[in-house]
Design a protein around this motif. Structure first.
Motif, mmCIF file in Angstrom:
data_model
loop_
_atom_site.group_PDB
_atom_site.id
_atom_site.type_symbol
_atom_site.label_atom_id
_atom_site.label_comp_id
_atom_site.label_asym_id
_atom_site.label_seq_id
_atom_site.Cartn_x
_atom_site.Cartn_y
_atom_site.Cartn_z
ATOM 1 N N PRO A 74 0.815 -1.212 0.000
ATOM 2 C CA PRO A 74 0.000 0.000 0.000
ATOM 3 C C PRO A 74 0.850 1.264 0.000
ATOM 4 O O PRO A 74 1.940 1.287 0.586
ATOM 5 C CB PRO A 74 -0.805 -0.111 1.297
ATOM 6 N N ALA A 75 0.362 2.280 -0.645
ATOM 7 C CA ALA A 75 1.090 3.554 -0.699
ATOM 8 C C ALA A 75 0.784 4.381 0.542
ATOM 9 O O ALA A 75 -0.341 4.347 1.044
ATOM 10 C CB ALA A 75 0.679 4.315 -1.940
ATOM 11 N N PRO A 76 1.773 5.112 1.029
ATOM 12 C CA PRO A 76 1.501 5.980 2.189
ATOM 13 C C PRO A 76 0.645 7.159 1.744
ATOM 14 O O PRO A 76 0.584 7.479 0.554
ATOM 15 C CB PRO A 76 2.897 6.441 2.602
ATOM 16 N N PRO A 77 -0.005 7.833 2.679
ATOM 17 C CA PRO A 77 -0.802 9.005 2.293
ATOM 18 C C PRO A 77 0.092 10.099 1.707
ATOM 19 O O PRO A 77 1.280 10.178 2.032
ATOM 20 C CB PRO A 77 -1.432 9.449 3.614
#
Lengths: 383, 194
Positions: A74-77
């Motif tokens: 998952p990509a960080p915000p």
């Protein structure tokens, strides 16, 4: 499918190790089929063919590994990078402001005894001042002793002061003028930074946090568990050892001190695993290994040089840890803190020293006193 | 990644663009590591930020013996261990993975049987990862999810390669047991409905 839990100690086929089985699980099908006769892969393949339970378990492990590898990342915000850079900038500015404040203070201030500030002194000067205060206190007490408890006159009369340790009675020493009037010992301020109005001073924990690879809390926890090693890189190990011995010859001061290590500690730190961990290769550390498959199986002989090790004792507080790192940095070129897997012998939580030097600094409720930790300090020569 | 030494030197010299590049290059990997270990996006964001700030602030002490990524993983892993021990993460808990069928129902798309199997296996693996000991979870994440070599994992965790291999094998065993428990629970659940 595993019915009862698989126990590697008892359930692995004879002659196979966990590493062999692991290699088989992680190898691709081509490597397994092309494995040479007698190799670990080949032996595991044979064991798998002979033992259906082992075979199904290892096959399932391969599937698990593939599934783990295919989990999405998952990509960080989006705001995260901005927040990191902003916080980094803030901390850099704080550090600059602190450095600037420390640099300007002596030039700006007029000597004024009324505005004496212990926190305005350089950090390294505080333990030195504490030691000096203790010496003055001891000297003053020694001078008061003849008044409180007059010594009977000796038939020999006054003796000449000598350094002869065999001399049973130390000769009286003429007090220096003014030394007896040394009430400064009674007003030595505590080793706590007093914030200077108008100046932003980061706490010891903040300074330490910026210098450590792990959190201050984790570092102290590791120290109290005996799982922290301080590695000091030095240009000349002999010179550093002799300097460290000089430090060790002084009693423990308010926050930390050095001591000789126990034989068990030196032995524990002489292992090749430890040498590799602190970043000294086998050749550089003097660790030599010989081994091979002989009549006794895989025999490994280890010869290790005795490492230069000391035992530091420090209060388990950010302030003490910072003092210790500063002190040790003066003995070498750089200082690193390294966690180790297992507690080292005799390291970890120790009783706080009860010498008069530390008594000077005791304050507050005993429940608030910090525990002390014994931490190994290893000097390694950097080339 | 060939430009990494120059990038580090520039960042050490105070070049803001180099610091920004380091953050952008590594934030995703550090975040994924923290998220898989902690299982909670809030904690993962917080610790990713903490790790990168610590690394940038302490870059002066990075001597280049290890790769920058390995060093960052080490800082992040230590931070995760500390967090796992704290009361806070225990009370906050892990964000549960969606149960089988929930995602499908949410998307409204009927998937093939094979894709469903693969998806279910991934969910079971992810859920099982949450159930095993942190020590086992960390080594599995570093090796299988992040794809690190044994030597790099050993460097991150500060233990010898032999210890890593042993720990990894036991982690695979623990994961297998956790998956089997989940699968037996799921089949019992299906049995109840049929």
């Amino acid at each position: 499918v595993i019915g009862t839990p698989f126990n590697p100690e008892t359930d692995l086929p004879r002659g196979l190790t966990e590493a062999d089985v692991l290699e088989w699980v992680e190898a691709d099908a081509r490597s397994r089929s092309a494995a040479a006769q007698g190799s670990a892969l080949h032996r595991v393949s044979r064991a798998v063919a002979a033992d259906a339970r082992l075979g199904s378990m290892l096959e399932a492990m391969r599937v698990d590994r593939a599934a783990l590898g295919s989990l999405e990342s998952p990509a960080p915000p989006e705001w995260l990078a901005h927040a990191v850079l902003e916080e980094h900038e803030r901390q850099s500015l704080l550090a600059l402001s602190d450095m600037a404040a420390m640099g300007r203070r002596p030039a700006r201030r007029e000597p004024d005894e009324d505005s004496f500030s212990f926190s305005a002194m350089p950090r390294w000067f505080r333990p030195a001042l504490a030691s000096a205060a203790v010496l003055v206190l001891a000297f003053g007490a020694w001078q008061l002793l003849p008044i409180v408890w007059p010594r009977p006159a000796t038939p020999q009369g006054p003796r000449v002061a000598t350094n002869d340790r065999a001399s049973p009675i130390p000769a009286p020493v003429e007090p220096e003028r003014g030394v007896e009037e040394s009430p400064a010992i009674a007003i030595v301020p505590p080793a706590v930074s007093i914030p200077t109005p108008g100046a932003i001073e980061p706490s010891a924990a903040e300074i330490l946090s910026a210098r450590l690879e792990m959190s201050v809390e984790a570092t102290l926890e590791l120290a109290l568990a005996g799982r922290l090693v301080v590695v000091v890189s030095v240009a000349d190990a002999h010179a550093a050892e002799s300097a460290a011995r000089q430090v060790a010859s002084h009693p423990v001061d308010a926050t930390w001190g050095l001591h000789s290590p126990s034989e068990q500690l030196v032995a524990a730190m002489a292992t090749p695993a430890h040498a590799r961990m602190v970043g000294i290769g086998d050749d550089e550390s003097g660790v030599h290994r010989a081994g091979g498959d002989g009549p006794l199986g895989h025999l490994q002989i280890v010869l290790a040089a005795t490492p230069t090790v000391f035992r530091a004792q420090a209060s388990a507080s950010p302030e003490a840890l910072l003092d210790m790192l500063d002190g040790l940095e003066r003995l070498g070129t750089s200082v690193r803190l390294m966690p180790v897997e297992e507690p080292l012998p005799g390291m970890g939580m120790v009783p706080a020293p009860t010498g008069e030097s530390s008594l000077l600094w005791w304050e507050g409720d005993p429940a608030s006193w910090r525990p002390w930790a014994a931490i190994p300090v290893q000097f390694i020569e950097s080339r | 990644m060939d430009d990494e030494p120059q990038l580090i030197e520039r960042a050490k010299a105070g070049d803001g663009a180099a610091a920004t590049e380091i953050v952008h290059r590594y934030q995703r990997r550090v975040y994924a590591l923290c998220l898989r270990i902690l299982g909670n996006p809030d904690d993962a964001e917080e610790l990713t930020q903490e790790t990168l700030v610590k690394a940038l602030t302490g870059l002066e002490r990075f001597d280049g013996r290890a790769k920058l990524g390995t060093w960052l993983y080490r800082i992040a892993t230590n931070a995760c261990y500390t967090r796992l021990r704290s009361e806070r993460v225990r009370s906050r808990g892990r964000v549960p993975w969606p149960e089988s069928g929930e995602l499908e129902a949410a998307s409204g798309v009927k998937r093939s049987e094979a894709a469903l199997d693969a998806g279910q296996r991934q969910r079971h693996v992810a859920q099982a990862l949450d159930r095993i000991q942190p020590e086992h979870r960390v080594v599995l994440v570093l090796r299988d999810v992040q794809g690190l070599e044994y030597e790099q994992v050993a460097e991150v965790l500060g233990v010898p390669v032999g210890t890593i291999k042993s720990r990894l094998f036991r982690a695979r065993l623990a994961l297998r047991e956790a998956i089997e428990q989940l699968e037996s629970g799921a089949s019992a659940h299906r049995g109840d409905h049929s």
